[in-house]
Design a protein around this motif. Structure first.
Motif, short mmCIF file in Angstrom:
data_model
loop_
_atom_site.label_atom_id
_atom_site.label_comp_id
_atom_site.label_asym_id
_atom_site.label_seq_id
_atom_site.Cartn_x
_atom_site.Cartn_y
_atom_site.Cartn_z
N ALA A 18 100.55 -28.58 40.03
CA ALA A 18 99.21 -28.91 40.53
C ALA A 18 98.15 -27.98 39.96
N VAL B 144 87.29 -37.71 37.43
CA VAL B 144 87.51 -37.68 38.89
C VAL B 144 87.04 -36.33 39.42
N SER C 151 88.07 -35.19 42.62
CA SER C 151 89.10 -34.62 43.48
C SER C 151 90.32 -35.54 43.49
N VAL C 152 91.40 -35.02 44.03
CA VAL C 152 92.62 -35.80 44.16
C VAL C 152 93.10 -35.70 45.60
N ALA C 153 93.94 -36.64 46.00
CA ALA C 153 94.52 -36.64 47.34
C ALA C 153 95.99 -37.02 47.22
N VAL C 154 96.73 -36.75 48.27
CA VAL C 154 98.13 -37.12 48.34
C VAL C 154 98.35 -37.96 49.59
N TYR D 170 90.75 -34.99 35.64
CA TYR D 170 89.91 -34.00 36.31
C TYR D 170 89.16 -33.16 35.29
N ASN E 179 95.29 -35.28 52.63
CA ASN E 179 96.67 -35.74 52.76
C ASN E 179 96.65 -36.87 53.79
N PRO F 158 95.01 -30.81 46.15
CA PRO F 158 94.51 -32.02 46.83
C PRO F 158 93.51 -31.66 47.91
#
Length: 85
Positions: free
Chosen positions: A33, A8, A10-13, A3, A40, A37
């Motif tokens: 974190a 990237v 964004s991130v997601a879970v 990041y 989800n 995120p």
């Protein structure tokens, strides 16, 4: 690291329950974190209970449903079929 490097956006879970999200956010600043995120992905469909959406909403996390028709079990439900038409 990805990041911060701009690799990237964004991130997601996936399948994070409220307790796991709470743990994730409480770890911020302690090596946890750094980037919250944005989504989800979780099992969520009509009639499926036990999913706490509140913590996701409070943190601006979009819930993305997988198996929205309950693995096909709801595809033959007359009410849902009528709504779909």
């Amino acid at each position: 690291a990805l990041y911060r490097a701009g690799k990237v956006r964004s991130v997601a879970v996936s399948n994070f329950a409220a307790a796991q999200l709470s743990c994730l956010f409480s770890a911020e600043g302690e090596g946890g974190a750094v980037v919250p995120p944005v989504a989800n992905q979780m099992r969520f469909y009509v009639g499926h209970t036990g999913v706490d959406l509140g913590l996701n909403a409070r943190h601006g996390i979009v819930v993305q449903a997988y198996s929205p028709l309950g693995n096909g079990a709801l595809a033959s439900d007359p009410l849902l079929a009528a709504i779909g038409r």
